[in-house]
Design a protein around this motif. Sequence first.
Motif, PDB file in Angstrom:
ATOM      1  N   PRO A 172     -32.557  14.632  13.170  1.00 31.60           N
ATOM      2  CA  PRO A 172     -32.835  14.797  14.611  1.00 31.60           C
ATOM      3  C   PRO A 172     -32.382  13.606  15.454  1.00 31.60           C
ATOM      4  O   PRO A 172     -31.846  13.784  16.549  1.00 31.60           O
ATOM      5  CB  PRO A 172     -34.355  14.957  14.669  1.00 31.60           C
ATOM      6  N   TYR A 173     -32.583  12.405  14.933  1.00 28.81           N
ATOM      7  CA  TYR A 173     -32.162  11.211  15.678  1.00 28.81           C
ATOM      8  C   TYR A 173     -30.639  11.129  15.769  1.00 28.81           C
ATOM      9  O   TYR A 173     -30.082  10.772  16.808  1.00 28.81           O
ATOM     10  CB  TYR A 173     -32.718   9.950  15.016  1.00 28.81           C
ATOM     11  N   LEU A 174     -29.979  11.486  14.690  1.00 26.27           N
ATOM     12  CA  LEU A 174     -28.516  11.468  14.679  1.00 26.27           C
ATOM     13  C   LEU A 174     -27.948  12.512  15.635  1.00 26.27           C
ATOM     14  O   LEU A 174     -27.015  12.232  16.395  1.00 26.27           O
ATOM     15  CB  LEU A 174     -27.997  11.721  13.259  1.00 26.27           C
ATOM     16  N   MET A 175     -28.530  13.704  15.648  1.00 31.10           N
ATOM     17  CA  MET A 175     -28.067  14.749  16.550  1.00 31.10           C
ATOM     18  C   MET A 175     -28.311  14.364  18.014  1.00 31.10           C
ATOM     19  O   MET A 175     -27.482  14.630  18.881  1.00 31.10           O
ATOM     20  CB  MET A 175     -28.757  16.080  16.226  1.00 31.10           C
ATOM     21  N   ARG A 176     -29.457  13.751  18.289  1.00 32.43           N
ATOM     22  CA  ARG A 176     -29.751  13.303  19.650  1.00 32.43           C
ATOM     23  C   ARG A 176     -28.743  12.236  20.094  1.00 32.43           C
ATOM     24  O   ARG A 176     -28.252  12.261  21.222  1.00 32.43           O
ATOM     25  CB  ARG A 176     -31.174  12.749  19.721  1.00 32.43           C
ATOM     26  N   TYR A 177     -28.417  11.312  19.195  1.00 34.15           N
ATOM     27  CA  TYR A 177     -27.438  10.269  19.514  1.00 34.15           C
ATOM     28  C   TYR A 177     -26.065  10.882  19.786  1.00 34.15           C
ATOM     29  O   TYR A 177     -25.395  10.527  20.764  1.00 34.15           O
ATOM     30  CB  TYR A 177     -27.351   9.280  18.348  1.00 34.15           C
ATOM     31  N   ILE A 178     -25.643  11.830  18.958  1.00 31.18           N
ATOM     32  CA  ILE A 178     -24.333  12.462  19.133  1.00 31.18           C
ATOM     33  C   ILE A 178     -24.292  13.254  20.438  1.00 31.18           C
ATOM     34  O   ILE A 178     -23.300  13.204  21.178  1.00 31.18           O
ATOM     35  CB  ILE A 178     -24.007  13.364  17.922  1.00 31.18           C
ATOM     36  N   SER A 179     -25.363  13.983  20.746  1.00 33.37           N
ATOM     37  CA  SER A 179     -25.363  14.768  21.986  1.00 33.37           C
ATOM     38  C   SER A 179     -25.380  13.861  23.212  1.00 33.37           C
ATOM     39  O   SER A 179     -24.749  14.167  24.228  1.00 33.37           O
ATOM     40  CB  SER A 179     -26.540  15.732  22.012  1.00 33.37           C
ATOM     41  N   ASN A 180     -26.079  12.723  23.155  1.00 35.87           N
ATOM     42  CA  ASN A 180     -26.056  11.784  24.279  1.00 35.87           C
ATOM     43  C   ASN A 180     -24.664  11.197  24.481  1.00 35.87           C
ATOM     44  O   ASN A 180     -24.194  11.060  25.616  1.00 35.87           O
ATOM     45  CB  ASN A 180     -27.069  10.659  24.060  1.00 35.87           C
ATOM     46  N   LYS A 181     -24.003  10.841  23.400  1.00 32.90           N
ATOM     47  CA  LYS A 181     -22.640  10.301  23.504  1.00 32.90           C
ATOM     48  C   LYS A 181     -21.679  11.345  24.060  1.00 32.90           C
ATOM     49  O   LYS A 181     -20.828  11.040  24.901  1.00 32.90           O
ATOM     50  CB  LYS A 181     -22.134   9.824  22.132  1.00 32.90           C
ATOM     51  N   ALA A 182     -21.789  12.586  23.600  1.00 36.23           N
ATOM     52  CA  ALA A 182     -20.920  13.648  24.105  1.00 36.23           C
ATOM     53  C   ALA A 182     -21.199  13.889  25.584  1.00 36.23           C
ATOM     54  O   ALA A 182     -20.278  14.110  26.370  1.00 36.23           O
ATOM     55  CB  ALA A 182     -21.120  14.932  23.303  1.00 36.23           C
ATOM     56  N   GLY A 183     -22.458  13.849  25.989  1.00 36.76           N
ATOM     57  CA  GLY A 183     -22.799  14.015  27.405  1.00 36.76           C
ATOM     58  C   GLY A 183     -22.238  12.898  28.263  1.00 36.76           C
ATOM     59  O   GLY A 183     -21.759  13.140  29.374  1.00 36.76           O
ATOM     60  N   GLN A 184     -22.273  11.674  27.761  1.00 38.42           N
ATOM     61  CA  GLN A 184     -21.710  10.550  28.509  1.00 38.42           C
ATOM     62  C   GLN A 184     -20.201  10.707  28.663  1.00 38.42           C
ATOM     63  O   GLN A 184     -19.648  10.455  29.734  1.00 38.42           O
ATOM     64  CB  GLN A 184     -22.021   9.236  27.796  1.00 38.42           C
TER      65      GLN A 184
ATOM     66  N   PHE B 182     -18.508  13.520  28.575  1.00 37.06           N
ATOM     67  CA  PHE B 182     -18.282  14.659  29.463  1.00 37.06           C
ATOM     68  C   PHE B 182     -18.487  14.232  30.910  1.00 37.06           C
ATOM     69  O   PHE B 182     -17.680  14.570  31.783  1.00 37.06           O
ATOM     70  CB  PHE B 182     -19.249  15.785  29.092  1.00 37.06           C
ATOM     71  N   GLU B 183     -19.540  13.469  31.163  1.00 34.80           N
ATOM     72  CA  GLU B 183     -19.808  13.007  32.521  1.00 34.80           C
ATOM     73  C   GLU B 183     -18.722  12.043  32.996  1.00 34.80           C
ATOM     74  O   GLU B 183     -18.299  12.077  34.149  1.00 34.80           O
ATOM     75  CB  GLU B 183     -21.164  12.315  32.569  1.00 34.80           C
ATOM     76  N   GLN B 184     -18.236  11.203  32.101  1.00 33.39           N
ATOM     77  CA  GLN B 184     -17.166  10.268  32.462  1.00 33.39           C
ATOM     78  C   GLN B 184     -15.875  11.020  32.758  1.00 33.39           C
ATOM     79  O   GLN B 184     -15.155  10.683  33.693  1.00 33.39           O
ATOM     80  CB  GLN B 184     -16.939   9.286  31.319  1.00 33.39           C
ATOM     81  N   PHE B 185     -15.591  12.054  31.982  1.00 34.30           N
ATOM     82  CA  PHE B 185     -14.354  12.806  32.167  1.00 34.30           C
ATOM     83  C   PHE B 185     -14.382  13.612  33.452  1.00 34.30           C
ATOM     84  O   PHE B 185     -13.420  13.639  34.201  1.00 34.30           O
ATOM     85  CB  PHE B 185     -14.122  13.733  30.967  1.00 34.30           C
ATOM     86  N   PHE B 186     -15.496  14.278  33.730  1.00 33.36           N
ATOM     87  CA  PHE B 186     -15.586  15.137  34.899  1.00 33.36           C
ATOM     88  C   PHE B 186     -16.295  14.473  36.073  1.00 33.36           C
ATOM     89  O   PHE B 186     -16.466  15.088  37.116  1.00 33.36           O
ATOM     90  CB  PHE B 186     -16.306  16.446  34.554  1.00 33.36           C
ATOM     91  N   GLY B 187     -16.710  13.239  35.942  1.00 39.33           N
ATOM     92  CA  GLY B 187     -17.448  12.570  37.004  1.00 39.33           C
ATOM     93  C   GLY B 187     -16.583  12.217  38.199  1.00 39.33           C
ATOM     94  O   GLY B 187     -17.075  12.142  39.328  1.00 39.33           O
ATOM     95  N   ASN B 188     -15.301  12.008  38.003  1.00 46.60           N
ATOM     96  CA  ASN B 188     -14.403  11.602  39.086  1.00 46.60           C
ATOM     97  C   ASN B 188     -13.680  12.787  39.698  1.00 46.60           C
ATOM     98  O   ASN B 188     -12.638  12.635  40.315  1.00 46.60           O
ATOM     99  CB  ASN B 188     -13.380  10.583  38.570  1.00 46.60           C
TER     100      ASN B 188
END
Length: 86
Positions: free
Chosen positions: A26-38, A40-46
């Motif tokens: 669960p901790y590993l999946m949470r870490y991976i999903s947070n990194k993917a969200g960051q 994604f936000e960096q790519f589409f944030g601008n």
Amino acid sequence: MTFLKTILIVLLVYFGLKFLIRLATPYLMRYISNKAGQQFEQFFGNNPNMNSQREKEGSITIDKNPSQNSQSSKKVGEYVEYEEVE
């Protein structure tokens, strides 16, 4: 006796790793999903289309004028007429 000791150690390591992986997943999946969200936000944030200040509906803005060099000066070829043969 050594064979049984080796089998016991292998089984203990197997079940120990299985237990630790179940705890850490669960901790590993949470870490991976947070990194993917960051990322994604960096790519589409601008994205300029997703401004926080929305324009009024019906207003028109032009970002770029189309280029005027759309006509082709190449000669494509000549027309050949075919006839049906019976």
